[in-house]
Write a protein that holds these residues in place. Sequence first.
Motif, short mmCIF file in Angstrom:
data_model
loop_
_atom_site.label_atom_id
_atom_site.label_comp_id
_atom_site.label_asym_id
_atom_site.label_seq_id
_atom_site.Cartn_x
_atom_site.Cartn_y
_atom_site.Cartn_z
N CYS A 204 0.92 -1.30 0.08
CA CYS A 204 -0.02 0.02 0.11
C CYS A 204 0.88 1.27 -0.20
O CYS A 204 0.62 2.21 -0.76
CB CYS A 204 -0.98 -0.04 1.21
SG CYS A 204 -2.34 -1.36 1.04
N LYS A 208 0.98 3.87 -3.03
CA LYS A 208 -0.12 5.25 -2.52
C LYS A 208 0.03 6.14 -3.47
O LYS A 208 -1.02 6.97 -4.07
CB LYS A 208 0.32 5.62 -1.27
CG LYS A 208 -0.60 6.51 -0.68
CD LYS A 208 -0.25 6.81 0.87
CE LYS A 208 -0.90 7.90 1.45
NZ LYS A 208 -0.67 8.18 2.79
N MET A 211 -1.25 5.86 -6.95
CA MET A 211 -2.85 5.43 -7.18
C MET A 211 -3.68 6.71 -6.66
O MET A 211 -4.81 6.65 -7.05
CB MET A 211 -3.17 4.35 -6.19
CG MET A 211 -2.61 2.94 -6.82
SD MET A 211 -3.15 1.41 -6.03
CE MET A 211 -4.75 1.34 -6.64
N MET A 212 -3.35 7.24 -5.80
CA MET A 212 -3.91 8.46 -5.21
C MET A 212 -3.60 9.58 -6.05
O MET A 212 -4.41 10.77 -5.76
CB MET A 212 -3.61 8.83 -3.64
CG MET A 212 -3.81 7.65 -2.88
SD MET A 212 -5.61 7.26 -2.56
CE MET A 212 -6.03 6.07 -3.51
N SER A 227 -11.15 3.30 -0.07
CA SER A 227 -9.87 3.81 0.48
C SER A 227 -8.85 3.12 -0.54
O SER A 227 -9.01 2.09 -1.37
CB SER A 227 -9.81 3.66 1.81
OG SER A 227 -9.55 2.08 2.04
N LEU A 228 -7.76 3.54 -0.09
CA LEU A 228 -6.35 2.96 -0.92
C LEU A 228 -6.35 1.40 -0.30
O LEU A 228 -6.10 0.71 -1.41
CB LEU A 228 -5.13 3.75 -0.49
CG LEU A 228 -3.90 3.15 -0.87
CD1 LEU A 228 -3.70 3.13 -2.28
CD2 LEU A 228 -2.59 3.74 -0.11
N ASN A 229 -6.56 1.29 0.78
CA ASN A 229 -6.48 -0.24 1.35
C ASN A 229 -7.46 -1.12 0.53
O ASN A 229 -7.32 -2.27 0.20
CB ASN A 229 -6.67 -0.25 2.78
CG ASN A 229 -5.46 0.18 3.70
OD1 ASN A 229 -4.44 0.76 2.88
ND2 ASN A 229 -5.05 -0.09 4.89
N GLN A 231 -8.63 -0.66 -2.35
CA GLN A 231 -8.50 -0.66 -3.71
C GLN A 231 -7.41 -1.88 -3.85
O GLN A 231 -7.29 -2.61 -5.02
CB GLN A 231 -8.07 0.56 -4.31
CG GLN A 231 -9.25 1.43 -4.52
CD GLN A 231 -8.95 3.27 -5.03
OE1 GLN A 231 -8.08 2.95 -6.12
NE2 GLN A 231 -9.26 4.03 -4.48
N VAL A 232 -6.25 -1.62 -3.03
CA VAL A 232 -5.13 -2.29 -3.14
C VAL A 232 -5.61 -4.08 -2.76
O VAL A 232 -5.32 -4.99 -3.43
CB VAL A 232 -4.06 -2.17 -2.22
CG1 VAL A 232 -3.10 -3.17 -1.95
CG2 VAL A 232 -3.35 -0.89 -2.67
#
Length: 525
Positions: A204, A208, A211-212, A227-229, A231-232
């Motif tokens: 992540c 990050k 992806m963000m 959230s990022l988590n 999506q991962v």
Amino acid sequence: MHHFSFPYYFFFYNFLCLCLCLLPNSLYFIFFHLLLHALKSIPEETTYTHQYQTYLFNPNNLKHPITTASSPSLLVFPKCFSTSFATLLCHCFINFESESFLHVNSIVLFDSLGGFLWVFHIFAYFCFFFDFRMGPIRGFKRKKKVEKKVDQNVFAAASLSSQLQPLDWWDEFSQRITGPLSQSKNTKFESVFKISRKTFSYICSLVKEVMMAKTSNFTDLNGKPLSLNDQVAVALRRLCSGESLSNIGESFGMNQSSVSQITWRFVEAMEEKGLHHLSWPSTEEDMDQIKSKFKKIRGLPNCCGVIETTHIMMTLPTTESANGIWLDREKNCSMILQVIVDPEMRFCDIITGWPGSLSDALVLQSSGFFKLSQDSERLNGKKMKLSESSELGEYIIGDSGFPLLPWLLTPYQGKGLSDYQTEFNKRHFATRLVAQRALTRLKEMWKIIKGVMWKPDKHRLPRIILVCCLLHNIVIDMEDEVQDEMPLSHHHDPSYRQQSCEFVDNTASIAREKLSMYLSGKLPP
């Protein structure tokens, strides 16, 4: 918090408060279930934000009707109740233990309960009359002191819970899993994603920034932003399970398009930020460690790697499979992945994207590694003395499908081999198992490239294969304990026969012969 307040309600509230104070515990139970029955009349899910927390009320699920990230449970009342009256009700139910409400630390007022007020009013009068005429239930007075202590304990717990941090990401995310995955016997994090939490956190942090950087509107089917988590997790599950987009979407509550886009964004981020996990050793010290570890396997000195090829099988449209370029020697449509592996099963160099119809030797000759090695820009380190007149340069080993070259040693072929040649082949095979096991583990952990892929995008597939190789190396670099639980098999292409390459370089043939004699103690000084 807004509520209706009419003058004539003032007297009623005080009177009703008095009634509730006299309610015995058994009647709390009846009142509570009448309240739940009224809540069920709310036609659809309602979201309410109070004190920086968002609560979701689902009238169709009375076992867990209200959910929130940090609050165990809530009581819900009509909007026309006064705040003070609702607070009193909280006091009444603070000891009530049920599946739905164990602690009360917030009050949410809804205005959808209309008609239930009249039922509640009549029931309250009945409770008052019943309690006044019949007296309290036996033992009620004796229990009052105990209940008071419990009230204080629950309030303390509720106060503490409001100060706690939000629930762990996985605890919250795992509750949203549905479909076949939710029915699995083992839904532990490591079982779902094939990696540890530590490795997941590192991945992540790695992706990050990329992806963000792009604005994303990815949401689940309930409209909740991912959230990022999140999506991962979606991307990793797609890669490690090999399940279809529809299955992943069903498991995580999102549409197929979102799963596809998230996975591809993750692939792009890994390509940009994770390539340093797949590289040829850059220092002499690193290479010396690799040589030392290879020698410990079966005694091959100065060995720098093992080369191996595997096939990523796929189903193609009839028009594409008919021309035969993707058909390999086993009549499967496939794409080739060729790797060079170190003694810890880490990939040091890969080439992929070539159609399955090409031989191992042709794929090697088309690689950058081949050109660098031929030009002595790779495998050009320290030489080892075998005898006063013989030296052995750095080399890699491969099976008989590759050409015999000064920097690539293959086993002896044919019958009638001498003892030291047979011994060399045994050592060679045992060392080569490292690469075969690495490819087997790659396919076992990242099942998207195992089995037969259904009409993949052949332009994107090589990039997905690369990212799977990067993830394979990251698991090793992170010393992830999950990899220790993977079975050690070397059958990565079980239905494929051994290829044979007839090309032999004379200088390489002499070097192999001297090495074989050296290993058996028969090389003259």
